[in-house]
Design a protein around this motif. Structure first.
Motif, PDB file in Angstrom:
ATOM      1  N   UNK A  69      42.048  35.670  40.984  1.00 63.95           N
ATOM      2  CA  UNK A  69      42.118  36.913  40.219  1.00 63.95           C
ATOM      3  C   UNK A  69      41.750  38.128  41.065  1.00 63.95           C
ATOM      4  N   UNK A  70      40.827  37.936  41.998  1.00 63.20           N
ATOM      5  CA  UNK A  70      40.363  39.053  42.829  1.00 63.20           C
ATOM      6  C   UNK A  70      41.041  39.116  44.195  1.00 63.20           C
ATOM      7  N   UNK A  71      41.949  38.192  44.433  1.00 65.17           N
ATOM      8  CA  UNK A  71      42.642  38.092  45.725  1.00 65.17           C
ATOM      9  C   UNK A  71      41.641  37.958  46.868  1.00 65.17           C
ATOM     10  N   UNK A  72      40.715  37.022  46.675  1.00 67.61           N
ATOM     11  CA  UNK A  72      39.704  36.682  47.670  1.00 67.61           C
ATOM     12  C   UNK A  72      39.766  35.178  47.891  1.00 67.61           C
ATOM     13  N   UNK A  73      39.073  34.727  48.894  1.00 72.93           N
ATOM     14  CA  UNK A  73      39.007  33.284  49.107  1.00 72.93           C
ATOM     15  C   UNK A  73      37.880  32.699  48.254  1.00 72.93           C
ATOM     16  N   UNK A  98      27.141  50.382  37.143  1.00 70.78           N
ATOM     17  CA  UNK A  98      26.693  50.657  38.506  1.00 70.78           C
ATOM     18  C   UNK A  98      26.840  52.147  38.816  1.00 70.78           C
ATOM     19  N   UNK A  99      27.979  52.705  38.442  1.00 72.00           N
ATOM     20  CA  UNK A  99      28.228  54.129  38.684  1.00 72.00           C
ATOM     21  C   UNK A  99      27.183  54.989  37.984  1.00 72.00           C
ATOM     22  N   UNK A 100      26.883  54.655  36.726  1.00 68.56           N
ATOM     23  CA  UNK A 100      25.889  55.421  35.973  1.00 68.56           C
ATOM     24  C   UNK A 100      24.502  55.305  36.608  1.00 68.56           C
ATOM     25  N   UNK A 140      33.891  45.200  38.926  1.00 67.46           N
ATOM     26  CA  UNK A 140      34.964  45.746  38.108  1.00 67.46           C
ATOM     27  C   UNK A 140      35.578  44.658  37.223  1.00 67.46           C
ATOM     28  N   UNK A 141      35.783  43.491  37.783  1.00 65.32           N
ATOM     29  CA  UNK A 141      36.367  42.371  37.038  1.00 65.32           C
ATOM     30  C   UNK A 141      35.509  42.015  35.828  1.00 65.32           C
TER      31      UNK A 141
END
Length: 88
Positions: A35-39, A70-72, A62-63
Motif C-alpha cells: 500500500x505504501x510502495x515500500x519493502x 503530527x502537523x498540529x 498519512x496512511x
C-alpha cells in the motif's frame, strides 16, 4: 532528576505505534508495504525502531490518518513561547 529522552527511545516508540496501527487495521507487513510502495523489510525496520527516512515515516502516518495530528503538534511547538522553534 532530569528526564532525558534518547533518539533510540523515540524511534522505538514510533515503531511500536506503527506496529499497533498496522495490527489495528488488520494488515500484514506485506500488505502495508504494498500500500505504501515500500519493502516489507522497511516496514519491519520501522516497527523495530531502526533507522527510517522521514518520508517513510510520514507516508505511514498519512496512511493511518495521523499526519494532521503530527502537523498540529509541530504547529503548537512552533507557536509556544517557551520553545526554541518559536523563533522561526
Amino acid at each position: 532528576m532530569l528526564n532525558i529522552v534518547t533518539i533510540k527511545e523515540v524511534k522505538i516508540q514510533i515503531g511500536q505505534l506503527c506496529k499497533a496501527k498496522r495490527k489495528e487495521y488488520n494488515l500484514t507487513r506485506e500488505q502495508l508495504a504494498d500500500a505504501l510502495q515500500m519493502s516489507r523489510a522497511t516496514i519491519q525496520n520501522i516497527e523495530s525502531g531502526k533507522n527510517a527516512t522521514l518520508d517513510n515515516l510520514l507516508k505511514m502516518a498519512n496512511h493511518f490518518h495521523l499526519l494532521e495530528t503530527i502537523f498540529e503538534g509541530v504547529q503548537s511547538l512552533k507557536h509556544s513561547s517557551s520553545d526554541p522553534l518559536s523563533l522561526y
